[in-house]
Design a protein around this motif. Sequence first.
Motif, PDB file in Angstrom:
ATOM      1  N   VAL A 112      99.748  -9.099  30.546  1.00  0.00           N
ATOM      2  CA  VAL A 112      99.917  -8.436  29.252  1.00  0.00           C
ATOM      3  C   VAL A 112     101.036  -7.403  29.345  1.00  0.00           C
ATOM      4  CG1 VAL A 112      98.790  -6.998  27.508  1.00  0.00           C
ATOM      5  CG2 VAL A 112      97.498  -8.815  28.660  1.00  0.00           C
ATOM      6  N   TRP A 113     101.890  -7.365  28.336  1.00  0.00           N
ATOM      7  CA  TRP A 113     102.992  -6.398  28.277  1.00  0.00           C
ATOM      8  C   TRP A 113     102.430  -5.060  27.802  1.00  0.00           C
ATOM      9  CZ3 TRP A 113     107.951  -7.515  29.841  1.00  0.00           C
ATOM     10  CH2 TRP A 113     108.276  -8.859  30.010  1.00  0.00           C
ATOM     11  N   MET A 114     102.024  -4.223  28.743  1.00  0.00           N
ATOM     12  CA  MET A 114     101.450  -2.927  28.404  1.00  0.00           C
ATOM     13  C   MET A 114     102.554  -1.899  28.173  1.00  0.00           C
ATOM     14  SD  MET A 114      98.212  -3.383  28.297  1.00  0.00           S
ATOM     15  CE  MET A 114      97.499  -1.735  28.373  1.00  0.00           C
ATOM     16  N   PRO A 115     102.397  -1.030  27.185  1.00  0.00           N
ATOM     17  CA  PRO A 115     103.428  -0.018  26.905  1.00  0.00           C
ATOM     18  C   PRO A 115     103.599   0.934  28.073  1.00  0.00           C
ATOM     19  CG  PRO A 115     101.415   0.407  25.653  1.00  0.00           C
ATOM     20  CD  PRO A 115     101.252  -0.938  26.255  1.00  0.00           C
TER      21      PRO A 115
ATOM     22  N   VAL B 219     125.597 -26.861  32.967  1.00  0.00           N
ATOM     23  CA  VAL B 219     125.562 -26.005  31.783  1.00  0.00           C
ATOM     24  C   VAL B 219     124.106 -25.845  31.359  1.00  0.00           C
ATOM     25  CG1 VAL B 219     126.278 -25.720  29.382  1.00  0.00           C
ATOM     26  CG2 VAL B 219     127.842 -26.770  31.043  1.00  0.00           C
ATOM     27  N   VAL B 220     123.642 -24.598  31.280  1.00  0.00           N
ATOM     28  CA  VAL B 220     122.246 -24.279  30.953  1.00  0.00           C
ATOM     29  C   VAL B 220     122.248 -23.426  29.681  1.00  0.00           C
ATOM     30  CG1 VAL B 220     120.199 -23.013  31.715  1.00  0.00           C
ATOM     31  CG2 VAL B 220     121.485 -24.413  33.350  1.00  0.00           C
ATOM     32  N   LEU B 221     121.694 -23.963  28.591  1.00  0.00           N
ATOM     33  CA  LEU B 221     121.724 -23.292  27.292  1.00  0.00           C
ATOM     34  C   LEU B 221     120.303 -23.179  26.745  1.00  0.00           C
ATOM     35  CD1 LEU B 221     124.834 -25.204  25.926  1.00  0.00           C
ATOM     36  CD2 LEU B 221     124.783 -22.902  26.887  1.00  0.00           C
ATOM     37  N   LEU B 222     119.855 -21.955  26.524  1.00  0.00           N
ATOM     38  CA  LEU B 222     118.457 -21.681  26.184  1.00  0.00           C
ATOM     39  C   LEU B 222     118.379 -20.888  24.885  1.00  0.00           C
ATOM     40  CD1 LEU B 222     117.480 -20.355  29.746  1.00  0.00           C
ATOM     41  CD2 LEU B 222     117.363 -22.719  28.948  1.00  0.00           C
ATOM     42  N   ASP B 223     117.633 -21.412  23.913  1.00  0.00           N
ATOM     43  CA  ASP B 223     117.482 -20.742  22.627  1.00  0.00           C
ATOM     44  C   ASP B 223     116.098 -20.100  22.566  1.00  0.00           C
ATOM     45  OD1 ASP B 223     117.794 -19.838  20.074  1.00  0.00           O
ATOM     46  OD2 ASP B 223     118.337 -21.779  19.204  1.00  0.00           O
ATOM     47  N   GLU B 224     116.051 -18.783  22.650  1.00  0.00           N
ATOM     48  CA  GLU B 224     114.811 -17.998  22.624  1.00  0.00           C
ATOM     49  C   GLU B 224     113.804 -18.500  23.667  1.00  0.00           C
ATOM     50  OE1 GLU B 224     114.478 -15.306  21.080  1.00  0.00           O
ATOM     51  OE2 GLU B 224     115.594 -15.303  19.198  1.00  0.00           O
ATOM     52  N   PRO B 225     114.183 -18.562  24.944  1.00  0.00           N
ATOM     53  CA  PRO B 225     113.292 -19.173  25.952  1.00  0.00           C
ATOM     54  C   PRO B 225     112.079 -18.334  26.306  1.00  0.00           C
ATOM     55  CG  PRO B 225     115.202 -18.200  27.031  1.00  0.00           C
ATOM     56  CD  PRO B 225     115.448 -18.101  25.545  1.00  0.00           C
ATOM     57  N   THR B 226     112.080 -17.036  25.992  1.00  0.00           N
ATOM     58  CA  THR B 226     110.972 -16.182  26.427  1.00  0.00           C
ATOM     59  C   THR B 226     109.988 -15.852  25.309  1.00  0.00           C
ATOM     60  OG1 THR B 226     112.328 -14.196  26.057  1.00  0.00           O
ATOM     61  CG2 THR B 226     112.339 -15.146  28.270  1.00  0.00           C
ATOM     62  N   VAL B 227     110.163 -16.438  24.119  1.00  0.00           N
ATOM     63  CA  VAL B 227     109.194 -16.232  23.037  1.00  0.00           C
ATOM     64  C   VAL B 227     107.825 -16.757  23.475  1.00  0.00           C
ATOM     65  CG1 VAL B 227     108.519 -17.012  20.738  1.00  0.00           C
ATOM     66  CG2 VAL B 227     110.846 -16.227  21.149  1.00  0.00           C
ATOM     67  N   GLY B 228     106.777 -15.972  23.232  1.00  0.00           N
ATOM     68  CA  GLY B 228     105.431 -16.413  23.546  1.00  0.00           C
ATOM     69  C   GLY B 228     105.048 -16.313  25.007  1.00  0.00           C
ATOM     70  N   GLN B 229     105.847 -15.612  25.814  1.00  0.00           N
ATOM     71  CA  GLN B 229     105.552 -15.520  27.242  1.00  0.00           C
ATOM     72  C   GLN B 229     104.915 -14.181  27.594  1.00  0.00           C
ATOM     73  OE1 GLN B 229     105.945 -18.380  28.759  1.00  0.00           O
ATOM     74  NE2 GLN B 229     106.862 -19.088  26.835  1.00  0.00           N
ATOM     75  N   ASP B 230     103.924 -14.235  28.497  1.00  0.00           N
ATOM     76  CA  ASP B 230     103.384 -13.002  29.044  1.00  0.00           C
ATOM     77  C   ASP B 230     104.285 -12.525  30.183  1.00  0.00           C
ATOM     78  OD1 ASP B 230     102.694 -14.397  31.413  1.00  0.00           O
ATOM     79  OD2 ASP B 230     100.658 -14.799  30.700  1.00  0.00           O
ATOM     80  N   ARG B 231     103.905 -11.445  30.831  1.00  0.00           N
ATOM     81  CA  ARG B 231     104.750 -10.881  31.887  1.00  0.00           C
ATOM     82  C   ARG B 231     104.988 -11.888  33.018  1.00  0.00           C
ATOM     83  NH1 ARG B 231     105.210  -5.300  32.471  1.00  0.00           N
ATOM     84  NH2 ARG B 231     105.194  -5.592  34.742  1.00  0.00           N
TER      85      ARG B 231
END
Length: 478
Positions: free
Chosen positions: A237-240, A420-432
Amino acid sequence: MSGATAGAHARISGFGWRPLGRRHEVISGLDLSFSPGEMVLLAGGSGAGKSTVLRALAGLLGEAVPGDLAGTVEVDAPAGLLLQNPADSIVAATVGREVAFGPENLALPREEIWRRVHDGLDRVGLRYDVARPTSALSGGELQRLALAGVLAIRPGLLLLDEPTSMLDAETSDVVRRCVLDAARAVGATTLVVEHRIGPWLRHCDRVVVLERGRVVADTTPTRFTAEHTERMVRAGVWMPGVPDPTPVQVDAEWVTPDRPGPELRAESLQVDLSTRSLHGTLTHRALDGASTALRPGRMTSLVGPSGAGKSTLLAAFAGLLRPSGGEITGVEPTLARRRSKALAAAAGFVPQNPEHGFLRNTVRDEVACTAGVLGKSVDVDGLLELLHLEHLAGANPFQLSGGEQRRLAVIAALAHRPGVVLLDEPTVGQDRNTWAAVTGWALAARDAGATVGVATHDESLVLRADDVIHVKDGQAVG
């Protein structure tokens, strides 16, 4: 906000859920209840069951989503659900018709329907003409459109699955205020799922933490941060206030291309996108004279507000969109002129909507698909373990959570080790933990000599970029 419905009372008892094609339940024997007017944050790592709980309360499981359902779900007022992938909820060809869909199904008077359409669009800051095609919107704009549609039905139970995950920081603040104001105005019971929980905590009455489909904490925001921070960080969990995780070290043999990546240069690039609607074919210029470059051995982040042209620029670099003016240089023949197999061998592209790239019926086969066509060996088991998907090897890709689908799309597009590595919003929905794995992969590919480009709103990912391109109104700076 006239015509509002009072806040809902909702209860799930002895709840269990096994998606179609899965051997085991993802949730079993779950009991939860929510009181009218409560603002509740559902927290937990990727795959903990948060989205499943929202879909259960919305009445989707067992009908719209096939699988085996156990226990009972009771909700005493209309529910509105914002899906994790907003594209999954779009049903109409234009912005106005999309927001009107819910009120129309409530059989409201025409004047009230269109009053709610304009009110909803204004609340989420989406100020396009109602005739604008929904197909012309970016992922972040679709997220706001879907939220406007949910707000237009004045639900007593508001279910929000990562409502700001695809938005820039400024727009996220606008949408968050919109949600809070709307929920308070009608007294709606509100459940929010977000991985980046910090901005929501101070607004919530209660935090419910799920881990592998079970409640491991049900408390106030104050006690949650005071008593559960260490455990939550371990769970992902991304804790503040907690520093970002260290990206995972990825074995070089999994990412090293046959030859170093090229320098791709966009020179005075123009891209016109055409969409069809009831009003005919409409064309808008998504890129207008953009000039910039992606360099080998470097990770470049494309940043900017929703609808600025980031995804269009990334797709043009990938050879998936042909320019209407200008050109992209760096390889011959250009990527846009190559047949599918030759294009796949040179470039790996992860779309913003991961489902658009799936071709096989199991996770394992999806990972091996492109590499197999190209005659390359792949350590499928090792890659699945790296991206925390090993327990889903036999599952159908379309039955995964949004975060799981995105990680699968990363492996499937990149397992053959393209230059060539192209990523569109690859970290959306990811936990830590899963963020560290996805980010580690991108950085390892960079270190192995690949040309890496990432379109993202993730500030933690941008901080690790070597170069940053700012995209706005179809222009690129950087």
